[in-house]
Design an enzyme around this catalytic site. Structure first.
Site, PDB file in Angstrom:
ATOM      1  N   HIS A  35      39.387  47.237  49.837  1.00 12.59           N
ATOM      2  CA  HIS A  35      38.942  47.370  48.448  1.00 12.59           C
ATOM      3  C   HIS A  35      37.854  46.378  48.060  1.00 12.59           C
ATOM      4  O   HIS A  35      37.369  46.406  46.930  1.00 12.59           O
ATOM      5  CB  HIS A  35      40.122  47.204  47.491  1.00 12.59           C
TER       6      HIS A  35
HETATM    7  C1  UD1 Z   1      40.346  42.520  41.536  1.00  6.38           C
HETATM    8  C2  UD1 Z   1      39.988  41.082  41.906  1.00  6.38           C
HETATM    9  C3  UD1 Z   1      40.221  40.837  43.400  1.00  6.38           C
HETATM   10  C4  UD1 Z   1      41.615  41.269  43.828  1.00  6.38           C
HETATM   11  C5  UD1 Z   1      41.848  42.712  43.396  1.00  6.38           C
HETATM   12  C6  UD1 Z   1      43.236  43.158  43.793  1.00  6.38           C
HETATM   13  C7  UD1 Z   1      38.187  40.002  40.605  1.00  6.38           C
HETATM   14  C8  UD1 Z   1      36.767  39.596  40.649  1.00  6.38           C
HETATM   15  N1  UD1 Z   1      38.584  40.780  41.635  1.00  6.38           N
HETATM   16  O1  UD1 Z   1      39.416  43.381  42.145  1.00  6.38           O
HETATM   17  O2  UD1 Z   1      40.062  39.459  43.664  1.00  6.38           O
HETATM   18  O3  UD1 Z   1      41.726  41.187  45.236  1.00  6.38           O
HETATM   19  O4  UD1 Z   1      41.667  42.799  41.973  1.00  6.38           O
HETATM   20  O5  UD1 Z   1      43.526  44.430  43.393  1.00  6.38           O
HETATM   21  O6  UD1 Z   1      38.896  39.643  39.670  1.00  6.38           O
HETATM   22  N2  UD1 Z   1      41.409  50.028  38.087  1.00  6.38           N
HETATM   23  C9  UD1 Z   1      42.274  51.055  37.765  1.00  6.38           C
HETATM   24  N3  UD1 Z   1      43.550  50.731  37.450  1.00  6.38           N
HETATM   25  C10 UD1 Z   1      44.001  49.450  37.426  1.00  6.38           C
HETATM   26  C11 UD1 Z   1      43.107  48.424  37.764  1.00  6.38           C
HETATM   27  C12 UD1 Z   1      41.823  48.722  38.084  1.00  6.38           C
HETATM   28  O7  UD1 Z   1      41.906  52.213  37.774  1.00  6.38           O
HETATM   29  O8  UD1 Z   1      45.189  49.230  37.118  1.00  6.38           O
HETATM   30  C13 UD1 Z   1      40.014  50.351  38.420  1.00  6.38           C
HETATM   31  C14 UD1 Z   1      39.057  49.733  37.412  1.00  6.38           C
HETATM   32  O9  UD1 Z   1      38.829  50.568  36.356  1.00  6.38           O
HETATM   33  C15 UD1 Z   1      37.825  49.482  38.242  1.00  6.38           C
HETATM   34  C16 UD1 Z   1      38.372  49.261  39.633  1.00  6.38           C
HETATM   35  O10 UD1 Z   1      39.699  49.742  39.644  1.00  6.38           O
HETATM   36  O11 UD1 Z   1      37.004  50.603  38.259  1.00  6.38           O
HETATM   37  C17 UD1 Z   1      38.313  47.811  40.030  1.00  6.38           C
HETATM   38  O12 UD1 Z   1      39.141  46.982  39.189  1.00  6.38           O
HETATM   39  P1  UD1 Z   1      38.797  45.437  38.910  1.00  6.38           P
HETATM   40  O13 UD1 Z   1      39.978  44.798  38.334  1.00  6.38           O
HETATM   41  O14 UD1 Z   1      37.509  45.354  38.207  1.00  6.38           O
HETATM   42  O15 UD1 Z   1      38.509  44.788  40.313  1.00  6.38           O
HETATM   43  P2  UD1 Z   1      39.285  44.909  41.685  1.00  6.38           P
HETATM   44  O16 UD1 Z   1      38.384  45.585  42.640  1.00  6.38           O
HETATM   45  O17 UD1 Z   1      40.663  45.486  41.480  1.00  6.38           O
END
Ligand code: UD1
Length: 367
Positions: free
Chosen positions: A205
């Site tokens: 991811h």
């Molecule tokens: C974040 C952390 C990373 C960690 C990861 C674990 C930062 C910079 N990155 O990255 O260190 O390893 O989490 O999962 O803080 N989304 C959903 N549902 C959710 C959560 C997220 O659909 O419950 C989607 C968001 O809308 C977004 C994508 O997933 O499009 C990424 O989510 P985001 O929290 O921005 O970053 P991660 O890649 O999860």
């Protein structure tokens, strides 16, 4: 002593759970939990609260997704209001996600002491958003609680005073040990029709691996080729699924026979999947550590790691992102077998007692 503990995203929940348990043994501590809401789906958040027995958060900021600046700014604005109202003695932040840094800055400027759990880890790769969060958090937090001695050395190199740094061990391993037996009751292997040591677990991811079409395309090829020899299980992170759909890879992934594409799985299923895997291919931070603690071979698809102890004293191998190199490592593992990794000695203080050392360190620092 009032302590606000911050949790935001999936990898944070297993780090706060043992702390919240430990505080119960210290009557003088009023421990509160704050969820920033960076992760909000049931499978990314609530399931961990249910499985790990984490209480309902006292405060929920409901910040959700957004760009880095949006997420950080929203957390800062909302967290400031909570600190003004609650006037805690300490804020405890964990890991390296955006809110770890955001809450540290807010607390520090308001004169509230900050303890950072998992301090001192460095990939020395500033293209990684988490590395920026680590460096900034550690530069202003009051108490830096490290999971391994390399963390102490990194912090000293950055000029941080000795008295702020305390080696306490790895808090994730507390949760792993607490939940290990219960994870054996998971039915996920039977549900998927796979067998102990008869599959590889995949998790990918990191933005550097999934946000570019050509890089994600390379991983699709790796999975296509490997699945011919070994069943694979990939619980897909929302970020990776979004990108795979955007780049038109999702149908191709779904058509790979022998590849089980799952929604994100809960903690117990994930530990069961890791513990019984023949091999794990990942770009996660936490999984590098958990596989070392479980004695399961792990190939980390990154050019660097902030967790080098998992290589020098564990089961991790850094394999980069070149598909040929990764496929070569996978083939070697399949040819050579995996005997002997289960009983390797574990890194120092990865012993299930880190939460105790953390609370002791906070109390001593407060005297
Ligand atoms: C974040 C952390 C990373 C960690 C990861 C674990 C930062 C910079 N990155 O990255 O260190 O390893 O989490 O999962 O803080 N989304 C959903 N549902 C959710 C959560 C997220 O659909 O419950 C989607 C968001 O809308 C977004 C994508 O997933 O499009 C990424 O989510 P985001 O929290 O921005 O970053 P991660 O890649 O999860």
């Amino acid at each position: 002593m009032k302590i606000i503990n911050v949790a935001s995203a999936r990898p944070n929940f297993m780090k706060v759970a043992p702390l919240l348990e430990e505080y119960k043994h210290h009557q003088e501590i009023d421990a509160q939990l704050l969820h920033t809401g960076q992760h909000y789906d049931y499978e990314m958040s609530k399931i961990f609260f249910d499985e790990l027995g984490i209480p309902e958060p006292d405060f929920h900021l409901g910040v959700g997704s957004g760009t880095h600046a949006e997420q950080t700014a929203k957390v800062m604005t909302e967290f400031e209001k909570v600190l003004k109202r609650e006037e805690p003695d300490w804020v405890v932040v964990v890991g390296d996600v955006n809110p770890t840094m955001a809450c540290t800055i807010v607390a520090n400027k308001m004169g509230v002491k900050v303890a950072h759990v998992e301090a001192g880890l460095r990939s020395y790769d500033r293209n990684m958003p988490e590395e920026i969060n680590r460096v900034l958090t550690d530069s202003i937090a009051d108490l830096l609680l490290t999971p391994s001695i390399d963390g102490n050395m990194n912090l000293k190199k950055e000029g941080i005073a000795d008295e702020k740094i305390k080696f306490v061990g790895n808090i994730m391993i507390d949760t792993l040990f607490n939940m290990r037996k219960r994870s054996d009751e998971s039915t996920i292997l039977a549900d998927l029709g796979i067998e102990e040591k008869g599959y590889a677990l995949v998790t990918l991811h990191r933005p550097s691996n999934v946000d570019q079409e050509d890089t994600l395309g390379n991983f699709v090829e790796i999975l296509e080729e490997t699945a011919q020899d070994l069943p694979m299980v990939w619980p897909v992170h929302p970020r990776s699924k979004n990108r795979a759909e955007e780049f038109g890879f999702w149908d191709r992934l779904q058509s790979i026979g022998n590849l089980h594409l799952l929604e994100p799985v809960g903690y117990l299923d994930n530990v069961c999947l890791m513990n019984n895997a023949r091999l794990v291919l990942t770009d996660s931070g936490g999984i590098q550590e958990e596989t070392t603690a479980l004695g399961v071979p792990c190939l980390t698809a990154r050019e660097n790691t902030e967790r080098p102890i998992t290589i020098t004293e564990g089961t991790n191998t850094l394999v980069g992102t070149d598909p040929e190199v990764i496929l070569d490592h996978i083939k070697k593992h399949l040819q050579n077998g995996v005997a002997g990794t289960k009983d390797l000695p574990k890194p120092l203080y990865w012993d299930g007692k880190t939460a105790k050392r953390i609370v002791k360190a906070i109390k001593e620092y407060s005297i």
